[in-house]
Design a protein around this motif. Structure first.
Motif, short mmCIF file in Angstrom:
data_model
loop_
_atom_site.label_atom_id
_atom_site.label_comp_id
_atom_site.label_asym_id
_atom_site.label_seq_id
_atom_site.Cartn_x
_atom_site.Cartn_y
_atom_site.Cartn_z
N UNK A 10 0.83 -1.20 0.00
CA UNK A 10 0.00 0.00 0.00
C UNK A 10 0.87 1.26 0.00
N UNK A 11 1.92 1.24 0.80
CA UNK A 11 2.80 2.42 0.88
C UNK A 11 3.60 2.60 -0.40
N UNK A 12 4.01 1.50 -1.01
CA UNK A 12 4.75 1.60 -2.28
C UNK A 12 3.87 2.20 -3.36
N UNK A 13 2.68 1.68 -3.52
CA UNK A 13 1.80 2.18 -4.59
C UNK A 13 1.30 3.58 -4.31
N UNK A 14 1.31 4.00 -3.04
CA UNK A 14 0.94 5.38 -2.71
C UNK A 14 2.11 6.34 -2.89
N UNK A 15 3.29 5.82 -3.22
CA UNK A 15 4.46 6.65 -3.42
C UNK A 15 5.14 7.10 -2.14
N UNK A 16 4.79 6.49 -1.00
CA UNK A 16 5.36 6.90 0.28
C UNK A 16 6.70 6.22 0.58
N UNK A 17 6.92 5.07 0.02
CA UNK A 17 8.22 4.40 0.11
C UNK A 17 8.56 3.82 -1.26
N UNK A 18 9.81 3.46 -1.45
CA UNK A 18 10.26 2.86 -2.70
C UNK A 18 10.98 1.56 -2.41
N UNK A 19 10.85 0.57 -3.30
CA UNK A 19 11.52 -0.71 -3.05
C UNK A 19 13.02 -0.58 -2.89
N UNK A 20 13.64 0.34 -3.59
CA UNK A 20 15.10 0.49 -3.51
C UNK A 20 15.55 1.27 -2.28
N UNK B 107 8.34 2.73 9.74
CA UNK B 107 7.49 3.50 10.64
C UNK B 107 8.24 4.18 11.76
N UNK B 108 9.49 3.76 12.03
CA UNK B 108 10.26 4.36 13.11
C UNK B 108 10.22 3.57 14.39
N UNK B 109 9.20 2.73 14.55
CA UNK B 109 9.10 1.84 15.70
C UNK B 109 8.11 0.75 15.38
N UNK B 110 8.22 -0.39 16.07
CA UNK B 110 7.29 -1.48 15.82
C UNK B 110 5.87 -1.16 16.29
N UNK B 111 5.68 -0.48 17.43
CA UNK B 111 4.31 -0.11 17.79
C UNK B 111 3.63 0.75 16.72
N UNK B 112 4.37 1.68 16.12
CA UNK B 112 3.78 2.50 15.06
C UNK B 112 3.46 1.65 13.83
#
Length: 381
Positions: free
Chosen positions: A71-81, A135-140
């Protein structure tokens, strides 16, 4: 209000020229307490045993982690590389704990590599590093997973870890919710699903490991999805296979041994393909109909089949099929291209009604004042 548009193909006679099923294939035996099979192409439930019974998914949890990343990849928020760091705390907590991809302390590793580790060798360390790194932490990360689960309609599941490691029962799912997850992942992210699932081996950091998926490479058309095991949960499997445009998803939970898990999974999928005859209604990408739009630059939007859509009947049975497009309408702009905005309801004699998603054929931005005036007048006429 709800809008329903009957299609021209509202009555379709099922064919009787079907192949008799192999008698050796059957649903899972009674020693497997939870079993469910659906056909994504029709939305129909082909078999159900305790679909809403909660159970611990173990490593099947990693499918939710992968889906959240998709979901985050397709939303452009993260990239596989994109690279993330294997920090000291995460490495200490997960180094050598259960299934691993042998991540090194302070290693920078791509999201692409972590996803392959999670989906192919069920890497506990990979799932934890992926979640913490994004996310910066596992709870997040867990909160993000649970938010996505609610968004797609997983009403009776909760995730307390990114990898399904034992957490005193805080992580639980149902077979119905896992089928919902598989449907969302395959329908929304077909290319990412193909890229990361169904691989037989993984080479990483000098180690080569094989996938323990019991159906890929064994059952024709199978391409995953994920096994799960802990002493508390027993053996489970979320699996899928596609043949001739039919995409089946199956879930088993609580199997007493790996042998039963493997045999039941393989025979269950074969039974689904042999005991039911599927007929195609719309090819992937076909235009199914239109939906009305309010406040947009145009009055309607085309509706497309995100995957091949059809219906199922038991082998040897004939009947009529009625179809209707349903949505809460009129739809309100803006609408994104590819956004799920409607459903196709399929009613088949002798089977429960089912619904499958339909997506927008094009983007519909909010209309300007002139657009709204013209569309309003046209609506009155």
């Amino acid at each position: 209000m709800a809008a329903a548009i009957a299609l021209l193909t509202s009555a379709v006679a099922a064919r009787a020229d079907v192949i008799q099923p192999y008698p050796t294939f059957a649903p899972p035996p009674p020693e497997v307490p939870i079993a469910l099979m659906i056909d994504l192409s029709s939305g129909q439930t082909l078999y159900s045993r305790e679909p809403d019974r909660r159970f611990m998914p173990a490593s099947i949890t990693k499918v939710m982690t992968a889906f959240t990343a998709f979901e985050l990849i397709d939303a452009g928020k993260i990239k596989p590389e994109q690279l993330v760091l294997v920090d000291a705390q995460t490495w200490t907590d997960w180094h050598g704990v259960g299934s691993t991809m042998f991540l090194a302390l302070n290693q920078r590793v791509s999201i692409d590599a972590l996803l392959h580790g999670v989906t192919t060798v069920s890497a506990n360390d990979g799932a934890a590093v992926l979640g913490q790194g994004i996310a910066g932490s596992l709870p997040k990360w867990n909160a993000l997973m649970n938010a996505k689960a609610r968004e797609i309609g997983m009403r009776n599941s909760h995730f307390g870890t990114p990898n399904g490691w034992m957490d005193e029962g805080r992580t639980f799912v149902t077979a119905r919710d896992l089928a919902t997850l598989a449907s969302a992942m395959i329908t929304r992210h077909p290319e990412l699903y193909k890229r990361y699932f169904g691989h037989r081996r993984l080479k990483f950091n000098g180690f080569e490991q094989r996938n323990h998926d019991p159906v890929t490479g064994v059952v024709m058309g199978a391409d995953g999805i994920k096994t799960g095991f802990t002493n508390q949960a027993g053996y489970g499997f979320l699996g899928s296979a596609e043949r001739d445009g039919r995409r089946l998803v199956m879930v088993i939970g609580g199997a007493p041994s790996a042998r039963v898990q493997h045999q039941a999974s393989r025979e269950f999928l074969e039974w689904g393909f042999q005991a039911f005859k599927g007929e195609q209604l719309f090819a992937k990408g076909a235009r199914v109909g239109d939906a009305r739009v309010q406040g947009g630059s145009q009055r309607s939007v085309g509706l497309l089949a995100p995957i091949s859509l059809g219906y199922d009947l038991p082998v040897g049975q004939t009947g009529k099929v009625t179809l209707a497009i349903r949505y809460e309408g009129p739809l309100r702009a803006p609408i994104a291209e590819g956004e799920q905005v409607a459903e196709l309801e399929i009613r088949t004699e002798g089977m429960r009604p089912a619904r499958v998603p339909l997506i927008a054929a094009e983007a519909v931005p909010v209309g300007n004042a002139f657009d709204r005036l013209v569309n309003g007048v046209a609506g009155l006429l």
